[in-house]
Write an enzyme that holds these catalytic residues in place. Structure first.
Site, mmCIF file in Angstrom:
data_model
loop_
_atom_site.group_PDB
_atom_site.id
_atom_site.type_symbol
_atom_site.label_atom_id
_atom_site.label_comp_id
_atom_site.label_asym_id
_atom_site.label_seq_id
_atom_site.Cartn_x
_atom_site.Cartn_y
_atom_site.Cartn_z
ATOM 1 N N SER A 143 33.760 48.095 40.940
ATOM 2 C CA SER A 143 32.889 48.634 41.984
ATOM 3 C C SER A 143 33.385 49.985 42.489
ATOM 4 O O SER A 143 34.570 50.137 42.831
ATOM 5 C CB SER A 143 32.795 47.659 43.161
ATOM 6 N N SER A 166 33.775 34.261 39.395
ATOM 7 C CA SER A 166 32.565 33.517 39.032
ATOM 8 C C SER A 166 32.611 32.090 39.566
ATOM 9 O O SER A 166 33.681 31.540 39.865
ATOM 10 C CB SER A 166 32.407 33.492 37.510
ATOM 11 N N GLY A 189 40.918 47.043 39.733
ATOM 12 C CA GLY A 189 40.902 46.860 38.284
ATOM 13 C C GLY A 189 41.388 45.473 37.891
ATOM 14 O O GLY A 189 42.545 45.311 37.485
ATOM 15 N N TYR A 190 40.519 44.487 38.019
ATOM 16 C CA TYR A 190 40.863 43.112 37.656
ATOM 17 C C TYR A 190 40.134 42.677 36.381
ATOM 18 O O TYR A 190 40.740 42.427 35.358
ATOM 19 C CB TYR A 190 40.513 42.157 38.801
ATOM 20 N N GLU A 246 40.874 38.567 50.532
ATOM 21 C CA GLU A 246 39.588 39.178 50.190
ATOM 22 C C GLU A 246 38.452 38.655 51.045
ATOM 23 O O GLU A 246 37.497 39.366 51.326
ATOM 24 C CB GLU A 246 39.271 38.939 48.705
#
Length: 379
Positions: free
Chosen positions: A158, A358, A124-125, A241
């Site tokens: 996701s 992004s 939950g970012y 990550e």
């Protein structure tokens, strides 16, 4: 290392048979809907054989393998066309974060479930008005006795519709701004205060979700690190990550490029000089990507390599989707029944430069923190 590589290759060849044989090549970004329950069973089969949590310390339920051994596993896993893992978020992101920042009680409670793939996690970012700017999150949590009460919205989450738990960055200090006042909470998804709404994508699938928290609750003990220290913990998660699995990802990219070159040869597109040049550039880009990954993993790190890697692979993969459409020509414009692999690649890869941070955010990180350029003006 050759002995270990042979052991991995032999195990995969022996086990990707029978009920698991049909899973080869299934799943992954844009295709998470494919045989999910069967892939979950495969993940649990991997866990039972000791092939999960490879880099975790042994005392925390892992294998304690070296980075080189982890790279070998991911490369062989990709070469075997083994199905995409469903437990990536827990195993590759939250697990190492808890090992680094979590309390002994948190590790004891959650690491075993991640290792055995009995509990699935989502991240939950991102938020609707924050996007990849994690410091701009507005979801709040206030302390109420022995619990945190969470209100707000996350987006592009996701597999939230399949996860039992969410790790989220929320604002716990009223009036705080940017990185200050954030906390890293572990929140159960199965409760009345959590609503998940799938987001339908260009591909027609829905692996991303909106998550709404309305007076959702979680234990006061489930803040990772200290309240207000969420930014540091979240950055720790982002650091791991894009680790050893990156080279396995590139094996998949190479397979896609090879198949596309074969398609271009069969349909005659490779005779076009412009297509040949784009294919050549794609091959060079993939070689540069691998060299960069190997160099980064084998040398000292400054903490910002993940931004460089994300910028490289996302733009390359999006470009491969565009190249696929150029090779297909007019035939790529129609989908009478279902999308073929190249149409799906093109459509979903439009998101590659958005999710996971992004391109704009990655460029800012590189410009400001590596090159020392002036910071972007923010309101």
């Amino acid at each position: 290392m050759d002995t270990f590589r042979c052991a991995v290759r032999e195990w995969l060849a022996t086990n990707l048979t029978g009920e698991f044989a049909a899973l080869r090549g299934l799943g992954g970004p844009g295709r998470e809907h494919e045989a999910f329950e069967e892939r979950l069973a495969w993940d649990r089969h991997l866990a039972a054989a000791g092939w999960t949590c490879l880099g975790w310390p042994v005392e925390h339920g892992g294998r304690g393998l070296s980075l080189a051994e982890q790279v070998v596993f991911h490369e062989e896993y990709a070469r075997a066309e083994a199905p995409a893992r469903v437990s990536h978020v827990g195993e590759e992101l939250l697990g190492p974060t808890l090992i680094a920042f979590g309390s002994p009680e948190q590790r004891q409670r959650f690491l075993p479930g991640i290792a055995t793939v009995s509990e699935l996690w989502c991240q939950g970012y991102s938020e609707p008005e924050a996007g990849s700017d994690l410091a701009a999150v507005r979801t709040t949590a206030r302390r109420d006795g022995d619990e945190w009460v969470v209100n707000g919205q996350k987006v592009w989450t996701s597999l939230a519709h399949l996860a039992q738990w969410c790790f989220a960055v929320v604002r716990t200090e009223p009036g705080s701004r940017r990185q200050a006042g954030l906390s890293y909470l572990l929140i159960p998804m199965d409760q009345p205060g959590v609503r998940v709404r799938p987001i339908r994508q260009l591909t027609g699938t829905a692996e991303f979700n909106e998550v709404f928290f309305t007076d959702a609750r979680t234990s006061a003990e489930l803040v990772v690190g200290q309240p207000g220290d969420g930014w540091r913990v979240a950055m720790g998660t982002l650091t791991v990550e894009r680790g050893a699995a990156t080279l396995g990802q590139q094996v998949g990219f190479r397979r896609e490029l090879t198949a596309l070159v074969e398609l271009a040869r069969e349909c005659g597109a490779l005779e076009d000089p412009a297509i040949r040049e784009r294919v050549t550039r794609a091959w060079i880009g993939l070689e540069v990507m691998r060299a960069q990954a190997v160099r980064t993993m084998s040398g000292p790190r400054n903490g910002f390599e993940a931004s460089v890697a994300k910028l490289c692979w996302s733009r390359w993969h999006r470009g491969l989707g565009e190249l696929a459409m150029a090779v297909r020509g007019a035939a790529g414009l129609t989908a009478p029944d279902d999308l073929d692999r190249w149409q799906r690649l093109y459509l979903f890869s439009r998101a590659d430069t958005i999710y996971g941070g992004s391109d704009e955010i990655q460029r800012n990180i590189i410009a400001e923190r590596i090159l020392g350029l002036p910071k972007e003006v923010r309101p």
